[in-house]
Design an enzyme around this catalytic site. Sequence first.
Site, PDB file in Angstrom:
ATOM      1  N   SER A  36       0.796  -1.229   0.000  1.00 22.88           N
ATOM      2  CA  SER A  36       0.000   0.000   0.000  1.00 22.88           C
ATOM      3  C   SER A  36       0.826   1.277   0.000  1.00 22.88           C
ATOM      4  CB  SER A  36      -0.927   0.022   1.220  1.00 22.88           C
ATOM      5  OG  SER A  36      -0.156  -0.018   2.424  1.00 22.88           O
ATOM      6  N   LYS A  50       6.546   7.470   5.031  1.00 21.85           N
ATOM      7  CA  LYS A  50       5.797   6.410   4.365  1.00 21.85           C
ATOM      8  C   LYS A  50       4.724   7.085   3.529  1.00 21.85           C
ATOM      9  CE  LYS A  50       3.361   2.074   5.407  1.00 21.85           C
ATOM     10  NZ  LYS A  50       2.950   1.155   6.517  1.00 21.85           N
ATOM     11  N   ASP A 131      -1.814  -9.189  11.472  1.00 24.57           N
ATOM     12  CA  ASP A 131      -0.878  -9.067  10.352  1.00 24.57           C
ATOM     13  C   ASP A 131       0.558  -8.855  10.847  1.00 24.57           C
ATOM     14  OD1 ASP A 131      -0.206  -9.182   7.682  1.00 24.57           O
ATOM     15  OD2 ASP A 131      -0.567  -7.056   7.306  1.00 24.57           O
TER      16      ASP A 131
END
Length: 203
Positions: A36, A50, A131
């Site tokens: 992503s 990010k 995750d």
Amino acid sequence: MNHYEQYANVMFEQQGQETYVTAAHADLELHGIGRSAAVFRIKDTRLVIKVFFPDYTHIAAEEAVIYRTLEGLPQFPRLYEAGVNYIVIDYIEGKTLFECLTEGIWIDASYIQQVDAALIAARNLGLTPSDVHLRNLILTPEGRIYLIDLARFRQGQHVDHQWEDLKRMYRFYRLRFMPKRYSERLLNGVAYLYRTFVNDPRH
């Protein structure tokens, strides 16, 4: 005032299933591209930015909330700034546990305990970590573990089955006769099969 917004104007291009950076600020050094977002180290700082792909910008706000919730816990980077399509956090020097396996670097039981402690602390703050995998666990030269990529810390189940499965595999890893170094291709293959047939964290 957003001090780092100038760095968030990154251009991406998608080719098939892969996304590539086609343009970025000269002060940015690409560190990796995920599902992503792309992560860059900001020149002459101990920070990374990010930057999320256009279809995933909503995750920036989600991660910012999570990092703010975890502020002060030693196992997580600090959040410095968040914008529409980016977050800025600490640069953590070290290797992912995935890299440790591919390079034959011993993964000590104390590292597993540090991850467990971090997940317990996050749950105590009302988060539901999931995750958690080898690529988002960083081991520093000092032997400390940091957790990154926290978008699913508010969307998961109370127990992260993926992490629990990794801990079960660690019991075999510790056995004397088991290899301590594995090829990247093998690990990627195992991860693909796990996501496909056991637990796909994207769904």
